[in-house]
Design a protein around this motif. Structure first.
Motif, PDB file in Angstrom:
ATOM      1  N   GLU A 180       8.916 -16.860  -1.989  1.00 56.14           N
ATOM      2  CA  GLU A 180      10.304 -17.185  -1.640  1.00 56.14           C
ATOM      3  C   GLU A 180      11.255 -16.839  -2.790  1.00 56.14           C
ATOM      4  O   GLU A 180      12.325 -16.267  -2.556  1.00 56.14           O
ATOM      5  N   VAL A 181      10.841 -17.184  -4.002  1.00 52.63           N
ATOM      6  CA  VAL A 181      11.680 -16.898  -5.172  1.00 52.63           C
ATOM      7  C   VAL A 181      11.879 -15.397  -5.330  1.00 52.63           C
ATOM      8  O   VAL A 181      12.999 -14.922  -5.550  1.00 52.63           O
ATOM      9  N   VAL A 182      10.806 -14.622  -5.211  1.00 50.22           N
ATOM     10  CA  VAL A 182      10.889 -13.171  -5.405  1.00 50.22           C
ATOM     11  C   VAL A 182      11.723 -12.532  -4.298  1.00 50.22           C
ATOM     12  O   VAL A 182      12.541 -11.640  -4.561  1.00 50.22           O
ATOM     13  N   VAL A 183      11.576 -12.975  -3.064  1.00 52.09           N
ATOM     14  CA  VAL A 183      12.344 -12.401  -1.954  1.00 52.09           C
ATOM     15  C   VAL A 183      13.836 -12.682  -2.152  1.00 52.09           C
ATOM     16  O   VAL A 183      14.671 -11.817  -1.896  1.00 52.09           O
ATOM     17  N   LYS A 184      14.173 -13.874  -2.656  1.00 45.76           N
ATOM     18  CA  LYS A 184      15.585 -14.181  -2.902  1.00 45.76           C
ATOM     19  C   LYS A 184      16.161 -13.328  -4.026  1.00 45.76           C
ATOM     20  O   LYS A 184      17.305 -12.900  -3.965  1.00 45.76           O
ATOM     21  N   LYS A 185      15.352 -13.073  -5.069  1.00 48.03           N
ATOM     22  CA  LYS A 185      15.837 -12.285  -6.206  1.00 48.03           C
ATOM     23  C   LYS A 185      15.847 -10.791  -5.913  1.00 48.03           C
ATOM     24  O   LYS A 185      16.712 -10.066  -6.383  1.00 48.03           O
ATOM     25  N   HIS A 186      14.859 -10.306  -5.184  1.00 52.64           N
ATOM     26  CA  HIS A 186      14.708  -8.866  -4.919  1.00 52.64           C
ATOM     27  C   HIS A 186      14.501  -8.617  -3.423  1.00 52.64           C
ATOM     28  O   HIS A 186      13.427  -8.191  -3.002  1.00 52.64           O
ATOM     29  N   PRO A 187      15.511  -8.817  -2.596  1.00 53.46           N
ATOM     30  CA  PRO A 187      15.338  -8.633  -1.152  1.00 53.46           C
ATOM     31  C   PRO A 187      15.065  -7.185  -0.752  1.00 53.46           C
ATOM     32  O   PRO A 187      14.533  -6.922   0.317  1.00 53.46           O
ATOM     33  N   GLU A 188      15.404  -6.254  -1.633  1.00 49.62           N
ATOM     34  CA  GLU A 188      15.206  -4.843  -1.289  1.00 49.62           C
ATOM     35  C   GLU A 188      13.739  -4.424  -1.360  1.00 49.62           C
ATOM     36  O   GLU A 188      13.350  -3.424  -0.763  1.00 49.62           O
ATOM     37  N   ASP A 189      12.908  -5.185  -2.126  1.00 52.84           N
ATOM     38  CA  ASP A 189      11.480  -4.843  -2.231  1.00 52.84           C
ATOM     39  C   ASP A 189      10.779  -5.097  -0.906  1.00 52.84           C
ATOM     40  O   ASP A 189      10.965  -6.121  -0.271  1.00 52.84           O
ATOM     41  N   ALA A 190       9.965  -4.164  -0.524  1.00 50.85           N
ATOM     42  CA  ALA A 190       9.119  -4.397   0.659  1.00 50.85           C
ATOM     43  C   ALA A 190       8.031  -5.375   0.248  1.00 50.85           C
ATOM     44  O   ALA A 190       7.564  -5.372  -0.885  1.00 50.85           O
ATOM     45  N   THR A 191       7.628  -6.218   1.148  1.00 46.43           N
ATOM     46  CA  THR A 191       6.649  -7.250   0.802  1.00 46.43           C
ATOM     47  C   THR A 191       5.272  -6.682   0.508  1.00 46.43           C
ATOM     48  O   THR A 191       4.402  -7.387   0.022  1.00 46.43           O
ATOM     49  N   THR A 192       5.049  -5.410   0.768  1.00 46.60           N
ATOM     50  CA  THR A 192       3.742  -4.816   0.489  1.00 46.60           C
ATOM     51  C   THR A 192       3.738  -3.955  -0.771  1.00 46.60           C
ATOM     52  O   THR A 192       2.711  -3.412  -1.134  1.00 46.60           O
ATOM     53  N   SER A 193       4.894  -3.827  -1.419  1.00 47.84           N
ATOM     54  CA  SER A 193       4.951  -2.957  -2.596  1.00 47.84           C
ATOM     55  C   SER A 193       4.230  -3.588  -3.779  1.00 47.84           C
ATOM     56  O   SER A 193       4.098  -4.808  -3.883  1.00 47.84           O
ATOM     57  N   ALA A 194       3.778  -2.741  -4.679  1.00 46.39           N
ATOM     58  CA  ALA A 194       3.060  -3.211  -5.865  1.00 46.39           C
ATOM     59  C   ALA A 194       3.973  -4.043  -6.754  1.00 46.39           C
ATOM     60  O   ALA A 194       3.535  -5.031  -7.354  1.00 46.39           O
ATOM     61  N   SER A 195       5.245  -3.666  -6.840  1.00 47.10           N
ATOM     62  CA  SER A 195       6.165  -4.438  -7.686  1.00 47.10           C
ATOM     63  C   SER A 195       6.370  -5.845  -7.114  1.00 47.10           C
ATOM     64  O   SER A 195       6.496  -6.812  -7.870  1.00 47.10           O
ATOM     65  N   PHE A 196       6.403  -5.963  -5.798  1.00 49.63           N
ATOM     66  CA  PHE A 196       6.540  -7.278  -5.169  1.00 49.63           C
ATOM     67  C   PHE A 196       5.342  -8.153  -5.521  1.00 49.63           C
ATOM     68  O   PHE A 196       5.495  -9.313  -5.921  1.00 49.63           O
ATOM     69  N   VAL A 197       4.148  -7.608  -5.413  1.00 46.92           N
ATOM     70  CA  VAL A 197       2.931  -8.357  -5.724  1.00 46.92           C
ATOM     71  C   VAL A 197       2.920  -8.776  -7.192  1.00 46.92           C
ATOM     72  O   VAL A 197       2.590  -9.914  -7.531  1.00 46.92           O
ATOM     73  N   ALA A 198       3.331  -7.864  -8.071  1.00 46.85           N
ATOM     74  CA  ALA A 198       3.375  -8.176  -9.501  1.00 46.85           C
ATOM     75  C   ALA A 198       4.397  -9.273  -9.785  1.00 46.85           C
ATOM     76  O   ALA A 198       4.140 -10.182 -10.583  1.00 46.85           O
TER      77      ALA A 198
END
Length: 136
Positions: free
Chosen positions: A105-123
């Protein structure tokens, strides 16, 4: 508190008693003791778990390894030990799952442009989860 223990028999020696003392501050008494089950203990759910079903299929004296521990069917209280270990693992999994949900939830709020399957999202999720765990 004092515990007396007899020394092993040795030929031509008198039988002596050895005194072991344990204080109430920090010394541990010999042998682990199981306490009462915690309030969130779910015996029905544990009995349906794949690990416990494997346990039920074992014959008397056969061994099951789970969570780096050995459990022998018919040996003392190994069935109860196994059930408690399964419950601990489930509790830890639920806690970790809640931490990961919060981190996502925190990451999606900060970086909504990242796809949830991207490596940067996971990191990013892993980094936030580590920070949450460190603050607990």
């Amino acid at each position: 508190k004092t515990i007396q223990r007899r020394r092993p028999y040795v030929a031509n020696s008198s039988e002596e008693e050895e005194e072991l003392t344990y204080n109430d501050v920090g010394d541990k008494k010999p042998g682990p003791k199981m306490e009462i089950r915690p309030p969130d203990f779910d015996e029905d759910g544990i009995r349906k778990s794949p690990t416990f079903l494997k346990w039920l299929e074992l014959g008397e004296g056969e061994e099951l390894k789970y969570a780096c521990r050995s459990f022998v069917k018919g040996h003392r209280n190994d069935e109860e030990r196994l059930m408690r270990r399964i419950m601990i693992a489930r509790r830890n999994n639920v806690r970790d799952h809640e931490i990961l949900k919060l981190a996502r939830e925190v990451v999606v709020k900060k970086h909504p442009e990242d796809a949830t399957t991207s490596a940067s999202f996971v990191a990013n999720v892993a980094a936030v989860a580590a920070a949450i765990t460190a603050n607990e």
